[in-house]
Write an enzyme that holds these catalytic residues in place. Sequence first.
Site, mmCIF file in Angstrom:
data_model
loop_
_atom_site.group_PDB
_atom_site.id
_atom_site.type_symbol
_atom_site.label_atom_id
_atom_site.label_comp_id
_atom_site.label_asym_id
_atom_site.label_seq_id
_atom_site.Cartn_x
_atom_site.Cartn_y
_atom_site.Cartn_z
ATOM 1 N N ILE A 152 -0.334 0.192 1.405
ATOM 2 C CA ILE A 152 -0.187 -1.256 1.266
ATOM 3 C C ILE A 152 0.982 -1.741 2.116
ATOM 4 C CG2 ILE A 152 0.090 -3.176 -0.351
ATOM 5 C CD1 ILE A 152 -0.850 -1.256 -2.567
ATOM 6 N N GLY A 182 8.485 1.159 5.565
ATOM 7 C CA GLY A 182 8.421 1.174 4.109
ATOM 8 C C GLY A 182 7.349 0.282 3.535
ATOM 9 N N SER A 183 7.127 0.372 2.270
ATOM 10 C CA SER A 183 6.187 -0.446 1.499
ATOM 11 C C SER A 183 5.794 0.345 0.266
ATOM 12 C CB SER A 183 4.962 -0.839 2.324
ATOM 13 O OG SER A 183 4.218 -1.810 1.622
ATOM 14 N N ARG A 184 4.473 0.467 0.018
ATOM 15 C CA ARG A 184 4.066 1.211 -1.158
ATOM 16 C C ARG A 184 2.739 1.915 -0.911
ATOM 17 N NH1 ARG A 184 4.823 -1.851 -5.535
ATOM 18 N NH2 ARG A 184 3.838 -0.295 -6.828
#
EC number: 4.1.1.-
Length: 223
Positions: A152, A182-184
Site C-alpha cells: 500500500i 516506506g508505507s505499509r
Amino acid sequence: MLPKRASFLVSVATIPLLFGYHAIGILMFTVIAFMMQFFRDPDRIPPSDEDLIIAPADGRRLSGKIDRIERVGSDYPLIDRIFPDGSGGILISTFMSPFDVHVNRAPVSGKVIYTEHVDGRFQVARSRVLTENEKNLIVIKTDYGNVGVIQIAGFVARRIVQYVKEGEYVERGDRIGMIRFGSRVDLVLPENCEVLVKTGSRPMAGETVVARFNPGKKRVNVQ
C-alpha cells in the site's frame, strides 16, 4: 566494503571537496548516504519449517511495527481475489517507517496465481486507507491455502514496485517487491492460521515468524 556503484558515487562526491566547494561536497555525501541507507537490501535467512509464515515487510525502526491484527470478512477490499470462495481471513498489517528496509519478501513458498495493481490516492498509511490508496496485490497459492500480500502506497511512499509475475514459483523469503520511502504491507492469511505475533511487534522481513499454517484447526482467536 562498499558496492562498486556506491564507491563510484563517493569518489564523485569528493571532487567538489578537492576544489574547495565544501558545501556542495557535504551535500552530495549526505544525499549518497541517504540513498545507500534507503536502498539497502541485506540478505535474510528464513526458517526451514514449511508450515511457518514469515513477515513480508520490515517494521523495526522508529515507528515501524505491526499495528493491526484482526479477522476480516468477505467484504474486506481485495479479499475476494485472495479467497474466491467468499471466505474471510486474518489480517496482519505492518507499518514501514522511512528508515526500514523497503524490500518486501514472500511470506510463504508457492505459485503466484494472481497480481493486481490498483491506482488510488496517497494518504497517510496509518489510517484505514486500503479502500482509497494506491495498492498492489500478490496472491500466492500454497498447499495450505492462498496467501495475499498487499503493498500500500502512502503520503511519502508513492511508488510500488513488483518483482514477480503470475505463474512464477517463489520460495519463502524471496524478494517480491519494494515500496519506496516506506508505507505499509498487509498480509492476509487463511482463517485457520495460528498467529504468533502481537500488535506492536517489530518484524524483520524474510526472517520473523508471524504465523503458522494449522489446517486441522477451523478457527483461530485473534485479539
